[in-house]
Enzyme design. Structure first.
Site, PDB file in Angstrom:
ATOM      1  N   SER A 266       4.269   2.465   8.088  1.00 43.34           N
ATOM      2  CA  SER A 266       3.936   1.408   7.129  1.00 43.34           C
ATOM      3  C   SER A 266       5.120   1.027   6.264  1.00 43.34           C
ATOM      4  CB  SER A 266       2.823   1.872   6.199  1.00 43.34           C
ATOM      5  OG  SER A 266       1.596   1.585   6.778  1.00 43.34           O
TER       6      SER A 266
ATOM      7  N   HIS B 168       0.812  -1.216   0.000  1.00 44.66           N
ATOM      8  CA  HIS B 168       0.000   0.000   0.000  1.00 44.66           C
ATOM      9  C   HIS B 168       0.850   1.273   0.000  1.00 44.66           C
ATOM     10  CE1 HIS B 168       0.243   0.063   4.551  1.00 44.66           C
ATOM     11  NE2 HIS B 168       0.257   1.356   4.311  1.00 44.66           N
TER      12      HIS B 168
ATOM     13  N   ASP C   1      -0.196  -7.493   1.671  1.00 46.46           N
ATOM     14  CA  ASP C   1       0.332  -6.127   1.649  1.00 46.46           C
ATOM     15  C   ASP C   1       1.853  -6.155   1.684  1.00 46.46           C
ATOM     16  OD1 ASP C   1       0.470  -3.399   1.737  1.00 46.46           O
ATOM     17  OD2 ASP C   1      -0.138  -3.222   3.843  1.00 46.46           O
TER      18      ASP C   1
HETATM   19  N1  ARG Z   1      -1.295   2.068   7.435  1.00 48.57           N
HETATM   20  C1  ARG Z   1      -0.409   2.829   8.247  1.00 48.57           C
HETATM   21  C2  ARG Z   1       0.603   3.567   7.373  1.00 48.57           C
HETATM   22  O1  ARG Z   1       0.370   3.670   6.214  1.00 48.57           O
HETATM   23  C3  ARG Z   1       0.226   1.994   9.303  1.00 48.57           C
HETATM   24  C4  ARG Z   1      -0.696   1.807  10.420  1.00 48.57           C
HETATM   25  C5  ARG Z   1      -0.247   0.869  11.456  1.00 48.57           C
HETATM   26  N2  ARG Z   1      -1.226   0.949  12.471  1.00 48.57           N
HETATM   27  C6  ARG Z   1      -1.146   0.378  13.665  1.00 48.57           C
HETATM   28  N3  ARG Z   1      -2.065   0.624  14.554  1.00 48.57           N
HETATM   29  N4  ARG Z   1      -0.153  -0.396  13.960  1.00 48.57           N
HETATM   30  O2  ARG Z   1       1.542   4.133   7.835  1.00 48.57           O
END
Ligand code: ARG
Length: 596
Positions: free
Chosen positions: A538, A394, A444
């Site tokens: 992420s 992503h 992902d």
């Molecule tokens: N999707 C988030 C990003 O793009 C990461 C989120 C991780 N969340 C969590 N509660 N560990 O950075």
């Protein structure tokens, strides 16, 4: 009154058996049919390599070149033991006969007496065409019996072993004591030494020929043999294919429990050979406490070592033959291991990701920052060697390969603006997992290939690749791992310094995230949510350490229910599930630390 005790007895028989089975064996693991050839659970032999979870035979040329000549039972001389074993592994025909070339006349051939029965009898060894020697009852165990049966053409090994009186025997009463590891295919590979003060007992065996129904007190091996339930999970390879030792939630006395739920006999602890996937059987703490050799009786091993220089000893000294075990071990050490997972920082200063500490130089030498169109870090990534990085699917789009910049060896994102050209890399290729689902975040994961910089390199000197886990059994629920990144902190403000925190792997995640949780995901966090990854983290790594503190990228930061919410851990892409996928693009040699 009569039915009552028998009822109690029957009830106990049912419940006690049930209890026993479930106390040690993990049923859902047993149903997967793991054996000694399942590299999700154990290491492959040096003449094998791990392909999609199974140990397959190497070709003889893939063996290390150095070694000495050995002779097979069908009269062929091989350059090395590994070559012979790889040949045997494929053809199943030729077996090890002796060390040295076949021009040397040596014999060590198993016969069962009386020869009319073929699948059972007392065990004897032909040392020359006219001389036969008994195998002693002393030291005769299921490992040795399985080897004898395999050599006689019964691949499932032995059903039953016994020590019987040697009376009425025509041969002189000295015998050979054998010691096998249990995986050999001919007794010639085992250690043997003459025993004179024998109690008159000699070895007898019944080899496995027919598959019968196993009783409720028995365990069905993967090779379909039945063994008593109480012989499972005791570190002894009764089945002969190890299937009774690889799905154990606990191990019986005399054996050691690997995190991967494999039982290892205590004699294999601290012997300089890694048996557990993550090395806890050779862990320094465990080995400090344990003296390397038991005091008292010199073991067969030390006698064997002492007689190594003159293998074929004179009659007065007695016969002694070393095993091929040292050679088997040596072969394993000869494969070049890629250098990975070693952070050479010294101190860990606790300072006050979310609830984390500031990273120090060289603490996360595999961590990289990925910048997209905007002037800030959009995602983390992890260096896995060569020109390759892993990140979350992503985080990237294959079509925009030219807009990304990767920064290595960076602690502070403010450095980004004046980062030298050696720190900053362009990308050559973005490979998003073919089954990545942007709606559910399934699969992902993405591979990034960096373009070499003006100096022709695609890494900085202080970058160290992380290791890729090859088995989903390497780490499990409750274990402490580290997550790192430049993402938001608890105030949900952007961070400039690389932060990290300890989080714990969690097993019950489908109960928490229900239908949002899929195969290939892994949850980790703390019970109160105080440490978590967050927006901006992420694609970055969650690493777990083996017993030698070697770091494996167990997870890639993927998603979560906001950040740091109690009861809602972070969700990570479970890298072990994608080992083959990663290997397909990057090449196996880059990433396989063991089992190659
Ligand atoms: N999707 C988030 C990003 O793009 C990461 C989120 C991780 N969340 C969590 N509660 N560990 O950075």
């Amino acid at each position: 009154m009569k039915p009552i005790p028998s009822l109690v007895f029957t009830l106990c028989l049912l419940l006690c058996t049930f209890g026993q089975k479930h106390r040690y064996l993990i049923e859902e693991c047993v149903s997967k049919g793991y054996t000694q050839n399942s590299c999700q659970k154990v290491f492959c032999q040096g003449w094998q390599r791990c392909v999609q979870g199974s140990c397959l035979c190497k070709l003889p040329y893939q063996c290390p070149k150095n070694g000495s000549l050995v002779c097979s039972n069908d009269g062929n001389t091989f350059r090395t033991y590994c070559q012979l074993k790889s040949f045997e592994c494929q053809r199943k025909l030729s077996r090890f006969a002796h060390r040295g070339s076949c021009s040397i006349q040596k014999m060590f051939q198993v016969v069962l007496e009386p020869e009319s029965a073929t699948s059972e009898g007392t065990v004897q060894v032909k040392l020359n065409p006219s001389q036969k020697t008994y195998i002693c009852g002393e030291g005769w165990g299921i490992h040795e019996a399985n080897v004898v049966c395999r050599e006689r053409g019964f691949p499932e090994g032995a059903d039953f072993i016994e020590s019987v009186d040697a009376e009425n025997l025509t041969l002189p009463l000295h015998c050979l004591q054998a010691e096998c590891r249990g995986t050999e295919t001919s007794l010639a590979e085992c250690a043997a030494s003459q025993l004179n003060q024998n109690n008159g007992k000699v070895a007898k065996v019944v080899c496995h020929t027919q598959h019968e129904e196993c009783s409720s007190q028995e365990f069905r091996c993967v090779n379909r043999k039945c063994i008593p339930l109480h012989k499972t999970c005791d570190g002894i390879n009764d089945c002969g294919d190890l299937s009774d030792e690889v799905c154990c939630r606990a191990c019986r006395t005399g054996s050691f429990h690997c995190k991967s739920d494999v039982c290892i006999a205590e004699k294999y602890l601290c012997n300089n050979e890694r048996d557990c996937l993550t090395g806890e059987d050779e862990h320094s703490k465990l080995c400090e406490k344990r003296p390397k050799t038991e005091p008292g009786e010199p073991s067969l091993r030390s006698r064997e070592e002492a007689s190594k220089s003159h293998t074929e000893a004179t009659e007065e000294e007695g016969y002694a033959k070393p095993s091929m075990d040292e050679e088997r071990k040596r072969i394993k050490t000869l494969f070049t291991q890629p250098y990975c997972g070693i952070a050479n920082h010294t101190v860990t200063r606790r300072k006050r990701i979310l609830g984390g500490n500031n990273a120090e130089k060289h603490e996360f030498p595999w961590q990289v920052a990925i910048k997209g169109e905007r002037e800030r870090i959009s995602c983390g990534g992890v260096y896995i060697g060569g020109c390759w990085l892993l990140t979350a699917a992503h985080c990237v789009r294959a079509s925009r390969v030219h807009i990304y910049k990767v920064y290595t060896g960076m602690l502070n994102s403010i450095e980004m603006n004046n980062a030298s050209r050696t720190l900053r890399f362009n990308l050559k290729r973005v490979i998003v997992h073919e089954k990545y689902n942007p709606k559910t975040y399934e699969n992902d994961i993405a591979l990034l290939e960096m373009a070499p910089n003006h100096m022709g390199k695609c890494y900085t000197d202080d970058a160290v690749p992380v290791c890729i886990p090859w088995s989903k059994y390497m780490f499990k629920g409750g274990e402490q791992c580290k997550v790192s990144g430049w993402g938001y902190d608890e105030e949900l403000t952007r961070q400039y310094a690389l932060k990290w925190g300890y989080i714990y792997l969690m097993e019950n995640c489908s109960a928490i995230y229900k239908n949002r949780y899929f195969e290939g995901m892994e949850c980790a966090g703390t019970h109160d949510g105080s440490v978590d990854s967050c927006k901006g983290d992420s694609g970055g790594p969650m690493v777990c350490l083996d017993s030698n503190n070697v770091a494996y990228v167990w997870g890639i930061v993927s998603w979560g229910e906001n950040c740091g919410v109690k009861g809602y851990p972070g969700v990570y892409t479970k890298v072990a599930n994608y080992f083959e996928w990663i290997a397909r693009y990057t090449g196996m040699s880059l990433i396989a630390r063991y089992n190659q």
